[in-house]
Design a protein around this motif. Structure first.
Motif, PDB file in Angstrom:
ATOM      1  N   PHE A 111      29.484 -39.041  68.245  1.00 35.30           N
ATOM      2  CA  PHE A 111      30.477 -38.275  67.471  1.00 35.30           C
ATOM      3  C   PHE A 111      30.829 -37.031  68.275  1.00 35.30           C
ATOM      4  CE2 PHE A 111      28.147 -40.674  64.303  1.00 35.30           C
ATOM      5  CZ  PHE A 111      29.168 -41.251  63.585  1.00 35.30           C
ATOM      6  N   GLU A 117      32.701 -34.005  69.708  1.00 36.04           N
ATOM      7  CA  GLU A 117      33.766 -33.122  69.220  1.00 36.04           C
ATOM      8  C   GLU A 117      34.524 -32.529  70.408  1.00 36.04           C
ATOM      9  OE1 GLU A 117      34.370 -32.831  66.152  1.00 36.04           O
ATOM     10  OE2 GLU A 117      32.522 -33.213  65.041  1.00 36.04           O
ATOM     11  N   GLN A 124      40.978 -31.895  65.465  1.00 39.30           N
ATOM     12  CA  GLN A 124      40.428 -32.561  64.283  1.00 39.30           C
ATOM     13  C   GLN A 124      40.819 -34.030  64.367  1.00 39.30           C
ATOM     14  OE1 GLN A 124      39.045 -30.192  62.014  1.00 39.30           O
ATOM     15  NE2 GLN A 124      37.950 -31.953  61.167  1.00 39.30           N
ATOM     16  N   ARG A 130      39.182 -39.505  70.538  1.00 40.04           N
ATOM     17  CA  ARG A 130      37.827 -38.967  70.562  1.00 40.04           C
ATOM     18  C   ARG A 130      37.063 -39.561  71.752  1.00 40.04           C
ATOM     19  NH1 ARG A 130      34.176 -36.912  66.698  1.00 40.04           N
ATOM     20  NH2 ARG A 130      35.290 -37.484  64.812  1.00 40.04           N
ATOM     21  N   ASP A 136      27.098 -32.322  73.600  1.00 41.65           N
ATOM     22  CA  ASP A 136      27.826 -33.436  72.987  1.00 41.65           C
ATOM     23  C   ASP A 136      27.020 -34.020  71.832  1.00 41.65           C
ATOM     24  OD1 ASP A 136      29.924 -33.212  74.687  1.00 41.65           O
ATOM     25  OD2 ASP A 136      29.153 -34.662  76.136  1.00 41.65           O
ATOM     26  N   ARG A 137      27.726 -34.340  70.752  1.00 41.51           N
ATOM     27  CA  ARG A 137      27.020 -34.904  69.581  1.00 41.51           C
ATOM     28  C   ARG A 137      26.827 -36.405  69.783  1.00 41.51           C
ATOM     29  NH1 ARG A 137      29.869 -33.906  64.280  1.00 41.51           N
ATOM     30  NH2 ARG A 137      28.035 -34.934  63.421  1.00 41.51           N
TER      31      ARG A 137
END
Lengths: 286, 296
Positions: free
Chosen positions: B100, B102, B107, B124, B242-243
């Motif tokens: 995930f 970001e 958004q 993304r 980073d997620r």
């Protein structure tokens, strides 16, 4: 030819194979020392239809070329060596292993090198078998009659009528029930190995695993010495009067079964749909 | 000749392509790390239709009717890189990535897309395992169903080697994979002592997680692998913030939506049927032309 039809057919084949594997797991839900197998899918090699330069139009997201997939195939099956639950029994010759160990047994098959094939098992449902010409001793074997090896690679011989005690490191003691005051006699030590690369072993049926000819033994299994200083970390112990049950979980298998069945149905629907399409083409000119 | 006959035939072919793509998605509904493909159609280039024989035949007098395009084709198959659900297998050689990532100030919507104020689209970034084939060319995969081969290397189901941060194969030497624990960044530790596993140079071994800034650049190769159009492009490694989470003993399931696929398949079939009907209507017009108009 209709691509959809080929894609669905390829995938239904793969799903059928997975279903067979699930059926085998379920049918061994009560087999002592059984280790379930699991199968996974991979998408079949994709080809890319070439597109000339003019296909790079504004708004396009991907590089040139149209990818065409051809369904899914069974990529690999893996044996799941997780611990099965341990069930107490009243038989002195029932032995279960806790941890990542295996018993080493000598089968009655002869390998390509002319020596008997050595196999590995978790099924500790042992028995005594006599060998012709030796009526003083009995030998510890598996339920198929394969000799169980001791630490010195020799079979484990027990004098007739003696009672056997196996401690948690696998040491075998025996005493004569007719002479209770005599000290117990040390008969040897069960040979235990650790599976270092279990996925390389072949499942041979009868609950035994063998090492293929083209693979070195030391790449697959390592001898386990309960007295070595590093032995503690592996947490392997032997339990007499116990049996290891199958590690198949019926609820998990049924869930997988349902998923496979539904996926099979979906693919069958895709075949029906592409059949309708082919019918439409055939009827273009009424 | 009637223009619409070819248009309807092109419609049938492109609906067939769409049906093929959906069938391939359904076929891979149980494939770990599979990403759903979507068929995108584009109309043929437009052409300007003009009335012939009008006026005195000079260019100024030509009466233009308008624009027309005469067909549609399957243009591309972008993939939906939405995260698949994680499924516990308890197999120590299985790995899954939850990604995930970001981007500051952006958004993303549920499909991982964001449209900027100037109309440009941003996607993304996605994290992938990095694997190398026999020629040391890099491939990227989300199918973490790995196994250990006889040389001790961590490999994928089709034998590609999983590489570490230095692009070297990961060799599990002298221990079983069940004695290896990976942390959430993909670094490998001994399960007994908790000490990092070192390579020959004494460095801690870590699975190389590649981050693709625009996952649409990837080309699907089959066997769960993706490649970049230019093999010399090496995507950057996972950043510290980073997620992304690596989970050992899990796999990422296919992200194909069975409901949507079924509906899309029915829609493709009916659109195909509608185009077939149009072809039939043109055929009847031609029949009239041939058999009735010329009758004396």
């Amino acid at each position: 030819m209709n691509h959809s039809l080929i894609t669905s057919k390829v995938s239904m084949n793969a799903l059928q194979q997975k279903l067979d594997m699930i059926a085998n797991n379920i049918s061994n839900v009560n087999t002592n020392g059984f280790k379930r197998r699991e199968a996974t899918f991979q998408d079949v090699l994709t080809n890319v239809k070439a597109q000339p330069e003019g296909f790079m139009q504004p708004g396009r997201l991907t590089p040139r070329g149209l990818t065409v997939g051809w369904g899914a195939k069974l990529s690999q099956t893996q044996v799941d060596l997780s611990q099965g639950s341990i069930k107490p029994t009243d038989r002195p010759l029932d032995v279960a292993i806790e941890g990542d160990g295996l018993f080493e047994v000598v089968t009655d098959q002869v390998g390509t090198d002319g020596q008997p094939v050595i196999a590995y098992t978790r099924d500790g449902n042992f028995q005594f078998t006599g060998i012709p010409g030796d009526n003083q001793r009995m030998f510890l074997t598996t339920s198929q009659g394969y000799l169980v090896r001791g630490e010195n690679d020799q079979p484990i011989a027990v004098p007739n009528g003696y009672q056997v005690e196996i401690n948690e490191t696998g040491r075998i003691m025996a005493r004569d029930p007719l002479n209770p005051n005599a000290p117990s006699q040390k008969l040897g030590q069960l040979k235990l190995v650790r599976a270092v690369r279990p996925q390389l072993m072949i499942s041979n049926g009868n609950n035994i695993y063998t090492i293929p000819d083209n693979v070195n033994r030391q790449d697959v299994v390592a001898n386990y010495n309960a007295n070595a200083p590093e032995a503690d970390q592996y947490k392997i112990s032997v339990r007499q009067y116990h049996l290891e049950e199958s590690n198949v979980n019926l609820a998990d298998e049924m869930t997988e079964l349902m998923q496979v069945q539904r996926a099979y149905q979906l693919n069958a629907r895709a075949i029906t749909s592409s059949d309708t399409m082919m019918g439409l083409v055939n009827n273009l000119r009424g | 000749m009637l223009r619409g006959l070819g248009t309807a035939a092109a419609g049938m072919i492109s609906q067939q392509r769409k049906h093929d793509t959906i069938t391939n998605n359904i076929a891979n509904i149980n494939t770990p790390g599979y990403k759903q493909g979507n068929s995108v159609n584009r109309s043929f280039p437009e052409m300007l239709i003009a009335l012939s024989g009008g006026g005195n035949g000079t260019n100024n007098d030509v009466k233009q009717i308008g624009r027309l395009n005469t067909g549609v084709f399957a243009e591309e198959e972008p993939f939906t890189f939405v995260q698949g659900e994680l499924y516990e297998t308890k197999n120590p050689s299985d790995f899954a990535i939850a990604s995930f990532i970001e981007v500051p100030g952006v958004q993303f919507d549920a499909s991982g897309k964001a449209v900027q104020e100037d109309g440009t689209k941003i996607f993304r970034p996605q994290a992938f395992f990095t694997v190398a084939d026999a020629n040391n060319e890099l491939r990227f995969t989300r199918n973490g169903k790995f196994t250990v081969d006889s040389a001790g290397q961590l490999v994928t189901g089709d034998g590609l080697r999983v590489v570490d941060q230095n692009m070297q194969p990961i060799v599990i030497q002298g221990r079983s994979i069940s004695e290896v624990k990976a942390n959430e960044r993909g670094q490998l530790f001994s399960a007994f002592t908790g000490e990092p596993i070192l390579n020959a140079a004494g460095q801690a071994v870590q699975l190389r997680i590649s981050v693709l800034d625009n996952p649409n650049d990837l080309i699907r190769e089959g066997n769960g692998n993706f490649r970049l159009a230019n093999a010399d492009d090496i995507p950057e490694e996972l950043g510290a913030n980073d997620r992304v989470q690596v989970s050992q003993g899990f796999i990422e399931r296919s992200n194909v939506d069975a409901n949507q696929s079924m509906v899309d398949m029915m829609a493709a079939l009916r659109a195909y049927e509608a185009n077939q009907k149009v072809v039939q209507f043109y055929d009847r017009s031609l029949e009239k032309l041939v058999n009735e108009v010329g009758r004396v």
